[in-house]
Design a protein around this motif. Structure first.
Motif, PDB file in Angstrom:
ATOM      1  N   ALA A   9      20.119  -7.795   3.797  1.00 62.74           N
ATOM      2  CA  ALA A   9      20.048  -7.955   2.339  1.00 62.74           C
ATOM      3  C   ALA A   9      18.649  -7.614   1.835  1.00 62.74           C
ATOM      4  CB  ALA A   9      20.428  -9.380   1.945  1.00 62.74           C
ATOM      5  N   PHE A  10      17.612  -8.059   2.548  1.00 63.75           N
ATOM      6  CA  PHE A  10      16.244  -7.776   2.151  1.00 63.75           C
ATOM      7  C   PHE A  10      15.987  -6.268   2.153  1.00 63.75           C
ATOM      8  CE2 PHE A  10      11.904  -6.668   3.251  1.00 63.75           C
ATOM      9  CZ  PHE A  10      11.178  -7.361   2.298  1.00 63.75           C
ATOM     10  N   ILE A  11      16.397  -5.594   3.227  1.00 66.99           N
ATOM     11  CA  ILE A  11      16.151  -4.154   3.351  1.00 66.99           C
ATOM     12  C   ILE A  11      16.853  -3.388   2.234  1.00 66.99           C
ATOM     13  CG2 ILE A  11      16.571  -2.111   4.792  1.00 66.99           C
ATOM     14  CD1 ILE A  11      16.245  -4.047   7.242  1.00 66.99           C
ATOM     15  N   LEU A  12      18.115  -3.696   2.001  1.00 64.38           N
ATOM     16  CA  LEU A  12      18.870  -2.994   0.956  1.00 64.38           C
ATOM     17  C   LEU A  12      18.254  -3.238  -0.422  1.00 64.38           C
ATOM     18  CD1 LEU A  12      22.503  -3.651   2.234  1.00 64.38           C
ATOM     19  CD2 LEU A  12      21.213  -1.516   2.373  1.00 64.38           C
ATOM     20  N   GLU A  13      17.857  -4.485  -0.682  1.00 61.77           N
ATOM     21  CA  GLU A  13      17.256  -4.811  -1.978  1.00 61.77           C
ATOM     22  C   GLU A  13      15.917  -4.116  -2.159  1.00 61.77           C
ATOM     23  OE1 GLU A  13      15.278  -8.723  -4.039  1.00 61.77           O
ATOM     24  OE2 GLU A  13      17.155  -9.012  -2.943  1.00 61.77           O
ATOM     25  N   ARG A  14      15.075  -4.106  -1.122  1.00 59.22           N
ATOM     26  CA  ARG A  14      13.758  -3.482  -1.223  1.00 59.22           C
ATOM     27  C   ARG A  14      13.887  -1.970  -1.392  1.00 59.22           C
ATOM     28  NH1 ARG A  14       8.502  -5.530  -0.308  1.00 59.22           N
ATOM     29  NH2 ARG A  14       9.586  -7.464  -0.753  1.00 59.22           N
ATOM     30  N   GLN A  15      14.846  -1.351  -0.698  1.00 62.18           N
ATOM     31  CA  GLN A  15      15.073   0.092  -0.857  1.00 62.18           C
ATOM     32  C   GLN A  15      15.479   0.411  -2.287  1.00 62.18           C
ATOM     33  OE1 GLN A  15      16.545   1.695   3.481  1.00 62.18           O
ATOM     34  NE2 GLN A  15      18.104   0.918   2.172  1.00 62.18           N
ATOM     35  N   GLU A  16      16.342  -0.425  -2.851  1.00 65.71           N
ATOM     36  CA  GLU A  16      16.794  -0.217  -4.230  1.00 65.71           C
ATOM     37  C   GLU A  16      15.624  -0.342  -5.198  1.00 65.71           C
ATOM     38  OE1 GLU A  16      19.797  -2.453  -7.291  1.00 65.71           O
ATOM     39  OE2 GLU A  16      20.469  -2.237  -5.214  1.00 65.71           O
ATOM     40  N   GLN A  17      14.747  -1.320  -4.969  1.00 62.28           N
ATOM     41  CA  GLN A  17      13.572  -1.484  -5.818  1.00 62.28           C
ATOM     42  C   GLN A  17      12.654  -0.268  -5.733  1.00 62.28           C
ATOM     43  OE1 GLN A  17      11.776  -5.077  -4.383  1.00 62.28           O
ATOM     44  NE2 GLN A  17      13.202  -6.429  -5.455  1.00 62.28           N
ATOM     45  N   GLN A  18      12.470   0.250  -4.535  1.00 62.85           N
ATOM     46  CA  GLN A  18      11.604   1.410  -4.357  1.00 62.85           C
ATOM     47  C   GLN A  18      12.199   2.659  -4.992  1.00 62.85           C
ATOM     48  OE1 GLN A  18      10.672   1.682  -0.172  1.00 62.85           O
ATOM     49  NE2 GLN A  18       9.126   0.083  -0.318  1.00 62.85           N
ATOM     50  N   GLU A  19      13.519   2.797  -4.936  1.00 70.08           N
ATOM     51  CA  GLU A  19      14.173   3.938  -5.585  1.00 70.08           C
ATOM     52  C   GLU A  19      13.954   3.881  -7.089  1.00 70.08           C
ATOM     53  OE1 GLU A  19      18.286   4.142  -4.551  1.00 70.08           O
ATOM     54  OE2 GLU A  19      17.876   4.658  -2.467  1.00 70.08           O
ATOM     55  N   LYS A  20      14.123   2.692  -7.679  1.00 66.02           N
ATOM     56  CA  LYS A  20      13.921   2.541  -9.125  1.00 66.02           C
ATOM     57  C   LYS A  20      12.468   2.802  -9.507  1.00 66.02           C
ATOM     58  CE  LYS A  20      17.688  -0.703  -9.919  1.00 66.02           C
ATOM     59  NZ  LYS A  20      18.055  -2.086 -10.282  1.00 66.02           N
ATOM     60  N   ALA A  21      11.532   2.337  -8.698  1.00 68.83           N
ATOM     61  CA  ALA A  21      10.113   2.543  -8.982  1.00 68.83           C
ATOM     62  C   ALA A  21       9.726   4.009  -8.836  1.00 68.83           C
ATOM     63  CB  ALA A  21       9.267   1.698  -8.051  1.00 68.83           C
ATOM     64  N   GLY A  22      10.402   4.719  -7.941  1.00 68.06           N
ATOM     65  CA  GLY A  22      10.089   6.139  -7.711  1.00 68.06           C
ATOM     66  C   GLY A  22      10.653   7.078  -8.744  1.00 68.06           C
ATOM     67  N   GLU A  23      11.626   6.616  -9.527  1.00 71.68           N
ATOM     68  CA  GLU A  23      12.254   7.501 -10.523  1.00 71.68           C
ATOM     69  C   GLU A  23      11.470   7.595 -11.788  1.00 71.68           C
ATOM     70  OE1 GLU A  23      16.211   6.005 -10.974  1.00 71.68           O
ATOM     71  OE2 GLU A  23      16.856   6.808  -9.077  1.00 71.68           O
TER      72      GLU A  23
END
Length: 130
Positions: A116-130
Motif C-alpha cells: 500500500a505504501f509503495i503504490l501510494e508513494r508512486q501515485e504521489q510522485q506521478e502527480k508531482a511529476g505532471e
C-alpha cells in the motif's frame, strides 16, 4: 561522479544505499572505494567529457541546454510497480523499494502495508511529476 551496479544477488544495502539487481546508481567516492573490486558490483568512475573544456569557441549556452536532459533521466529510469508485481516480491525486495521511495520499512507492519505504501508513494510522485 561514480556509479555502481549490482550484478549478482537480488538486493544489497550499504552505506545508506539500497541496490537492486541490474540497477545503476550514482554513489559517492567513499562508497565507490568500498564497493570497487566486490564481485557483486560493476563500479565505474564517470568522467566529465573532455571535449567541452578544450573548445573555447563553443557558446556558453550549450551546457545549460544539456542540464534539463540530465534532470529528466532519473524520472524515466524509475520503475512503476504494479500491485501484482509487488505481491510476487519477497520482503527484502519490497523494503528496498520502500527505502528508494523515501520510506522507513520498520514503520510498516506487514506485506500489505508495504505494498500500500509503495503504490501510494508512486501515485504521489506521478502527480508531482505532471
Amino acid at each position: 561522479m561514480y556509479t555502481a551496479e549490482l550484478i549478482k544477488g537480488k538486493t544489497y544495502s550499504v552505506m545508506g544505499h539500497v541496490f537492486l539487481l541490474n540497477q545503476v546508481k550514482e554513489i559517492e567516492k567513499k562508497v565507490f572505494q568500498y564497493l570497487d573490486g566486490n564481485e557483486f558490483f560493476n563500479c565505474t568512475e564517470v568522467k566529465a567529457p573532455v571535449d567541452d573544456s578544450k573548445t573555447d569557441d563553443q557558446p556558453k549556452e550549450k551546457p545549460s541546454e544539456e542540464e534539463p536532459k540530465k534532470e529528466e533521466e532519473p524520472q524515466q529510469g524509475q520503475k512503476i510497480y504494479t500491485e501484482s508485481e509487488l505481491k510476487g516480491m519477497n520482503k527484502t525486495e519490497q523494503e528496498a523499494i520502500v527505502i528508494d521511495l523515501g520510506g522507513d520499512p520498520s514503520q510498516l507492519k506487514d506485506k500489505s502495508e508495504r505494498i500500500a505504501f509503495i503504490l501510494e508513494r508512486q501515485e504521489q510522485q506521478e502527480k508531482a511529476g505532471e
